[in-house]
Structures are given as structure tokens and as C-alpha cells.
Design a protein around this motif. Structure first.
Motif, PDB file in Angstrom:
ATOM      1  N   SER A   1      -1.270  -7.463  12.844  1.00  0.00           N
ATOM      2  CA  SER A   1      -0.178  -7.609  13.789  1.00  0.00           C
ATOM      3  C   SER A   1       0.913  -6.583  13.492  1.00  0.00           C
ATOM      4  N   TRP A   2       2.169  -6.918  13.886  1.00  0.00           N
ATOM      5  CA  TRP A   2       3.273  -5.977  13.693  1.00  0.00           C
ATOM      6  C   TRP A   2       4.023  -6.273  12.410  1.00  0.00           C
ATOM      7  N   PRO A   3       4.379  -5.254  11.654  1.00  0.00           N
ATOM      8  CA  PRO A   3       5.210  -5.475  10.466  1.00  0.00           C
ATOM      9  C   PRO A   3       6.658  -5.723  10.871  1.00  0.00           C
TER      10      PRO A   3
ATOM     11  N   GLY B   1       0.945  11.101   8.099  1.00  0.00           N
ATOM     12  CA  GLY B   1      -0.119  10.765   7.162  1.00  0.00           C
ATOM     13  C   GLY B   1      -0.592   9.337   7.296  1.00  0.00           C
ATOM     14  N   VAL B   2      -1.568   9.007   6.464  1.00  0.00           N
ATOM     15  CA  VAL B   2      -2.168   7.677   6.423  1.00  0.00           C
ATOM     16  C   VAL B   2      -2.296   7.262   4.968  1.00  0.00           C
TER      17      VAL B   2
ATOM     18  N   LYS C   1       6.990   3.872   6.992  1.00  0.00           N
ATOM     19  CA  LYS C   1       5.595   3.453   6.870  1.00  0.00           C
ATOM     20  C   LYS C   1       5.374   2.190   7.700  1.00  0.00           C
ATOM     21  N   ILE C   2       4.340   2.215   8.535  1.00  0.00           N
ATOM     22  CA  ILE C   2       3.990   1.077   9.363  1.00  0.00           C
ATOM     23  C   ILE C   2       2.697   0.481   8.837  1.00  0.00           C
TER      24      ILE C   2
ATOM     25  N   ILE D   1       2.090   6.686   8.226  1.00  0.00           N
ATOM     26  CA  ILE D   1       3.369   7.265   7.800  1.00  0.00           C
ATOM     27  C   ILE D   1       3.946   8.051   8.975  1.00  0.00           C
ATOM     28  N   THR D   2       5.120   7.655   9.433  1.00  0.00           N
ATOM     29  CA  THR D   2       5.751   8.313  10.573  1.00  0.00           C
ATOM     30  C   THR D   2       7.046   8.986  10.123  1.00  0.00           C
ATOM     31  N   VAL D   3       7.540   9.890  10.944  1.00  0.00           N
ATOM     32  CA  VAL D   3       8.833  10.518  10.701  1.00  0.00           C
ATOM     33  C   VAL D   3       9.571  10.594  12.027  1.00  0.00           C
ATOM     34  N   HIS D   4      10.860  10.252  11.982  1.00  0.00           N
ATOM     35  CA  HIS D   4      11.698  10.270  13.178  1.00  0.00           C
ATOM     36  C   HIS D   4      13.109  10.639  12.754  1.00  0.00           C
ATOM     37  N   ASP D   5      13.647  11.695  13.351  1.00  0.00           N
ATOM     38  CA  ASP D   5      14.983  12.182  12.985  1.00  0.00           C
ATOM     39  C   ASP D   5      15.092  12.439  11.485  1.00  0.00           C
ATOM     40  N   GLY D   6      14.015  12.943  10.901  1.00  0.00           N
ATOM     41  CA  GLY D   6      14.033  13.289   9.486  1.00  0.00           C
ATOM     42  C   GLY D   6      13.807  12.129   8.542  1.00  0.00           C
TER      43      GLY D   6
END
Length: 318
Positions: A270-272, A180-181, A264-265, A255-260
């Protein structure tokens, strides 16, 4: 349930009021180098805690260990200034009177912090344990810098290089998905489009994306491209939001998901800050913390072009 992790920051030193002039770690000459100076002020600081009356936070150093290039702290921090009560939720016995926490009582949690300070060069590391969103990076640095003034220097931190590398590897993982966003509008002005004309403090628009959709692929491509350009993607345009521009939002999060695990990025600028997860549901020991972070520390030092010696690796026993 509390999540555990750690943050890695490049540590360097400058003279007071000269933030762009890095000092070699062979200084200050009053000691045998920066590591000795930091160890001395840490040991001095461990004899007394420090209050931050502005933020109502109390910090203290309870344990100090050293090995190789490493100085490991077990620090405690927490808030005070509010009357509260303690109740045993396990027993749930209504006949047990709650115990009072007074205004001057600080509720403390343990956090591990590892400094890796080479005997040469201008770059080291500060690795801070994170519990949920809490860590003691800022108060510990403030505590040490107040004592390093005697040497005419102060510790400074940056995570631009190490975090950019971490995000790059994270987003390169094919197992990372975009779900998501989130677009946040928290300031108002006459020339801005707003969600509502009513007097609201902030507004948050969350869009859940369809699996396998073209917009999901475009967002993932745009965020991955940020690794090379370091420019934030224009999410409002990518998702086809009508009546709004990217400039209408103060925060833009993917909104990302990785290994469950959801993550949120914030790609607004720049980079958080990147938090490396620690696979545990319980607090870990000092030795376990060092073991969890050491491989990441080596990669970060390599990326900072630090020449590692055979004795660099800290070996901490419980």
C-alpha cells in the motif's frame, strides 16, 4: 541539518474494544461533544508528563491553545535512561568540563500538534510536526486515550485516504524524478534466494538508474499506476534483476528527488506515510505551524466530505 515537516491523519473515535464502530462527534453526552472532551483531557494531561518505560520515552504537554475547530498543542518529548554528557561544540573548549545527563534526565524537543475536531460528523484531523523522522503522534494519542476511557471511547487514526491523495499529487508532478531502487532482504528461510550464505542480519541492494533510461521510465509509470490500483509494483522484475524475485525481498523502495530533496517511497505494501515538507531550517512558532498546514488541512477535510463552516479555521496567535 534537521528537516521539518508534518503528517496529516484522519482522526475518528470508537467505543472501547470496538474499532469498527465510529462514534459521532456530538458524543460523549457527558460533555458538549468530542472537542470539549478532548480539550478537557488535554488540559488534565498538561499538568503531568507521561513515561513510557518500555521505550524510555518521556512526553509532556507544555502549551494548549484553541481556536475555531482547532486545538493546538506544544508537546515535548525525548528519551531517557542512558547516561550522556553535554559538550559545547561551538566553543570547542577542551577545558570546559562536559555536563552530565543522568539516567533519569529526559532530553526534550518541542513538537506542535494540531487537532481539528468538527462539532458534527465522524471525521477530523490530527496534524503532527515532524523533525527528521521524529514526531509525537503515538505517545500523545496514548496519553489522551488513557484519559478518554472515562467516556468509554478512544481516538483512532488512519492515513490511508489522505496519504494516497498526497502521494498521487506528488507523483503527478513532472518535477519528480526517479534516481534509484533499494531492495532489502532481512529474513531468511530455506526456500529463499539470498545474497550470501553467511549468517547476516540483513542485506540491502541499491541500484542507481541512468537518466533517461527505459527502466527509469518503467519504474515511474509503475509507481504512478499504484495510485489507482493500490498494488505495489514488482521492482525486481522491472529492473531486470537476475536470480531474484520480488518475493525474495522484505522491503522495496523507490528513491525519488524533488526540488533537490531525496525521498524514499517504500512500495512494499500500500502507501507509506507521507510527510509534507516545511520550508525552514529552524524551529517554527505555533502560528507559523498552523499557517504552514492549514491549506493541506482544508483539502484533507474536503476529501473526507466534512462540511466546513465559516468558523472552522483555527487562528492561533503567538
Amino acid at each position: 541539518m534537521t528537516t521539518f515537516g508534518y503528517r496529516v491523519m484522519e482522526l475518528y473515535v470508537t467505543p472501547l474494544r470496538k474499532p469498527d464502530d465510529r462514534v459521532p462527534f456530538t458524543e460523549p453526552q457527558a460533555t458538549t461533544g468530542l472537542r470539549s472532551a478532548v480539550l478537557k483531557v488535554i488540559e488534565d494531561a498538561s499538568s503531568a508528563g507521561q513515561k513510557d518505560d518500555g521505550k524510555s520515552i518521556y512526553t509532556r504537554i507544555s502549551v494548549v491553545k484553541e481556536s475555531g475547530w482547532g486545538i493546538l498543542l506544544t508537546a515535548q518529548g525525548g528519551d531517557y535512561g542512558e547516561r550522556r554528557e553535554i559538550f559545547d561544540v561551538e566553543s570547542g573548549n577542551p577545558d570546559d568540563p562536559p555536563r552530565e545527563i543522568k539516567l533519569s534526565d529526559a532530553v526534550l524537543k518541542d513538537f506542535h500538534i494540531l487537532f481539528i475536531i468538527p462539532p458534527y460528523g465522524v471525521s477530523g484531523l490530527m496534524i503532527s510536526e515532524v523533525r527528521g523522522r521524529s514526531h509525537l503522534t503515538a505517545p500523545i494519542c496514548a496519553m489522551l486515550n488513557s484519559r478518554l476511557r472515562q467516556y468509554g471511547i478512544c481516538i483512532r487514526l488512519t492515513s490511508d485516504l489522505v496519504d494516497a491523495q498526497a502521494w498521487s499529487e506528488f507523483l503527478s508532478d513532472e518535477g519528480v524524478g526517479i534516481t534509484g531502487v533499494e531492495l532489502v532482504q532481512s529474513t531468511r528461510s530455506a526456500d529463499r534466494t539470498a545474497f550470501t550464505q553467511e549468517n547476516v542480519k540483513s542485506a540491502r541492494l541499491q541500484l542507481s538508474l541512468v537518466d533517461g533510461s527505459e527502466v527509469k521510465r518503467r519504474i515511474l509509470s509503475a509507481v504512478r499506476a499504484m495510485r489507482d490500483s493500490n498494488k505495489p509494483p514488482k521492482l525486481a522484475g522491472i529492473v531486470g534483476l537476475r536470480g531474484f524475485k520480488d518475493e525474495d525481498f522484505d522491503e522495496q523502495q523507490v528513491i525519488t528527488v524533488h526540488d533537490g530533496r531525496q525521498r524514499k517511497i517504500d512500495v512494499t505494501s500500500s502507501w507509506p506515510r507521507f510527510t509534507y515538507p516545511i520550508d525552514t531550517d529552524e524551529p517554527i512558532s505555533a502560528r507559523e505551524f498552523v499557517e504552514a498546514v492549514i491549506s493541506t488541512a482544508k483539502i484533507a477535510l474536503d476529501n473526507l466530505n466534512v462540511d466546513l463552516s465559516a468558523q472552522w479555521r483555527p487562528k492561533i496567535l503567538d
